[in-house]
Design a protein around this motif. Structure first.
Motif, PDB file in Angstrom:
ATOM      1  N   LYS A 177      31.338  48.982  31.972  1.00  0.00           N
ATOM      2  CA  LYS A 177      32.362  48.902  30.929  1.00  0.00           C
ATOM      3  C   LYS A 177      33.728  48.566  31.495  1.00  0.00           C
ATOM      4  O   LYS A 177      34.497  47.814  30.889  1.00  0.00           O
ATOM      5  CB  LYS A 177      32.442  50.233  30.176  1.00  0.00           C
ATOM      6  N   THR A 178      34.042  49.150  32.643  1.00  0.00           N
ATOM      7  CA  THR A 178      35.381  48.982  33.223  1.00  0.00           C
ATOM      8  C   THR A 178      35.487  47.776  34.154  1.00  0.00           C
ATOM      9  O   THR A 178      36.571  47.470  34.649  1.00  0.00           O
ATOM     10  CB  THR A 178      35.783  50.245  34.008  1.00  0.00           C
TER      11      THR A 178
ATOM     12  N   LEU B   2      24.527  43.379  32.342  1.00  0.00           N
ATOM     13  CA  LEU B   2      25.207  44.563  31.816  1.00  0.00           C
ATOM     14  C   LEU B   2      26.697  44.315  31.641  1.00  0.00           C
ATOM     15  O   LEU B   2      27.292  44.678  30.617  1.00  0.00           O
ATOM     16  CB  LEU B   2      24.989  45.757  32.744  1.00  0.00           C
ATOM     17  N   VAL B   3      27.309  43.707  32.643  1.00  0.00           N
ATOM     18  CA  VAL B   3      28.750  43.429  32.566  1.00  0.00           C
ATOM     19  C   VAL B   3      29.046  42.514  31.383  1.00  0.00           C
ATOM     20  O   VAL B   3      29.986  42.737  30.615  1.00  0.00           O
ATOM     21  CB  VAL B   3      29.257  42.810  33.887  1.00  0.00           C
TER      22      VAL B   3
ATOM     23  N   TYR C  30      28.886  44.520  28.053  1.00  0.00           N
ATOM     24  CA  TYR C  30      30.049  45.370  27.768  1.00  0.00           C
ATOM     25  C   TYR C  30      31.314  44.544  27.557  1.00  0.00           C
ATOM     26  O   TYR C  30      32.183  44.923  26.761  1.00  0.00           O
ATOM     27  CB  TYR C  30      30.226  46.411  28.873  1.00  0.00           C
ATOM     28  N   ASN C  31      31.412  43.405  28.226  1.00  0.00           N
ATOM     29  CA  ASN C  31      32.543  42.506  27.955  1.00  0.00           C
ATOM     30  C   ASN C  31      32.487  41.996  26.517  1.00  0.00           C
ATOM     31  O   ASN C  31      33.525  41.862  25.850  1.00  0.00           O
ATOM     32  CB  ASN C  31      32.519  41.318  28.919  1.00  0.00           C
ATOM     33  N   SER C  32      31.283  41.711  26.022  1.00  0.00           N
ATOM     34  CA  SER C  32      31.146  41.214  24.647  1.00  0.00           C
ATOM     35  C   SER C  32      31.573  42.277  23.638  1.00  0.00           C
ATOM     36  O   SER C  32      32.152  41.957  22.594  1.00  0.00           O
ATOM     37  CB  SER C  32      29.705  40.774  24.380  1.00  0.00           C
ATOM     38  N   LEU C  33      31.303  43.552  23.959  1.00  0.00           N
ATOM     39  CA  LEU C  33      31.734  44.625  23.064  1.00  0.00           C
ATOM     40  C   LEU C  33      33.246  44.716  23.012  1.00  0.00           C
ATOM     41  O   LEU C  33      33.841  44.909  21.938  1.00  0.00           O
ATOM     42  CB  LEU C  33      31.163  45.967  23.533  1.00  0.00           C
TER      43      LEU C  33
END
Length: 298
Positions: A260-261, A278-279, A282-285
């Motif tokens: 996320k970070t 995964l990155v 979370y970037n899309s979110l």
């Protein structure tokens, strides 16, 4: 449905017997049981045709008979199943590859891994199924797991987080799919207590229950060793208590926080292709959150 039975839905008894507690905040209870009706219907089901989700993942949803046929096609003389609801990191892969090595040492010629991620309901903070399946495919593409000796299939059950009760279902269902070895680890199907700062279940009870549960005589239970990040060797390795200071435990929560970070985990924790999935998720979110229209104020 034939031979229909209708009976009262005693929610309190169902929850207490399944989870061992009626504490508020149990994810599946809140999702499916509390809002359900007060009557249940049961009977013998005749399946007319396979269920299709039309989500691009149906080719992963193999029936027990389809899995057995695939094991026969590959000439498997042992099938070992591994269930997970998280992305595959190199610690998982170490465990699965080591299990295959152990089976070869036991005399089996062609052990096949059934990587069987759970495909039903999961908690809101778990990684969604489509993202996990893409991540799993990258693990095979990067050679962390051998595609020739691995079958990836979705296990369609919802996740109850019911610990020792649920793990019996997880194990028995894999017998139907043709598995004769089942890998089980610490606190299977467990979760943190919803109202207290502790685990909901004793982390060793799942393994103990499987060792004595009826109906599992055909299944060999394989307790797995604990894997952690070895800061000296700079890779995932089996934990050695004699040098515990050299090991770093990266939980699923911590892994998701890294993604996320935008912080990278230590080299050797996960294959680069799998980590990128995964990155990107979370970037899309974050992008969706930044572009969402602001709520009107009154």
């Amino acid at each position: 449905m034939k031979y229909v039975e209708i009976y009262p839905h005693n929610k309190e008894e169902r929850i207490a017997r399944t989870w061992g507690t009626t504490a508020p905040g149990l994810p599946y209870v809140d999702e499916a049981i509390t809002p359900a009706g007060n009557w249940l219907i049961g009977g013998d089901l005749e399946v007319l045709q396979p269920i299709k989700y039309n989500d691009g993942l149906d080719h992963y949803r193999l029936s027990p008979q389809q899995l057995r046929d695939e094991f026969d096609k590959r000439g498997a003389d042992a099938v070992f199943a591994f269930q997970l609801r998280n992305p595959v990191h190199n610690g998982h892969a170490l465990l699965m590859n080591d299990t295959r090595r152990r089976l070869l040492e036991m005399g089996f010629k062609n052990p096949i891994l059934l990587l069987h991620p759970l495909g039903g309901f999961t908690k809101a903070d778990d990684v969604p199924l489509p993202v996990r399946m893409e991540q799993h495919s990258k693990v095979l593409e990067d050679g962390v797991l051998d595609p020739e000796t691995t079958i990836v299939s979705i296990f369609p059950s919802p996740m109850h987080y019911a610990g020792p009760t649920e793990v019996q279902w997880h194990a028995k269902a894999r017998i139907n799919a043709g598995a004769n070895f089942y890998i089980v680890g610490r606190d299977p199907a467990g979760m943190g207590h919803p109202t207290e700062k502790r685990d909901l279940y004793n982390p060793d009870h799942g393994k103990k229950v499987l060792s004595m549960a009826p109906g599992l005589e055909k299944l060999n239970i394989l307790p797995f060793k604990v894997a952690a990040y070895d800061t000296v060797a700079k890779k995932m390795a089996f934990f050695e208590p004699s040098r515990s200071q050299d090991f770093l435990f990266i939980s699923g929560t911590k892994m998701r926080t890294f993604a996320k970070t935008g912080e990278n985990p230590p080299d050797g924790f996960m294959c680069p292709g799998g980590w990128k999935v995964l990155v990107d998720y979370y970037n899309s979110l974050q992008t969706e959150g930044a572009t969402a229209p602001a709520a009107a104020t009154v």
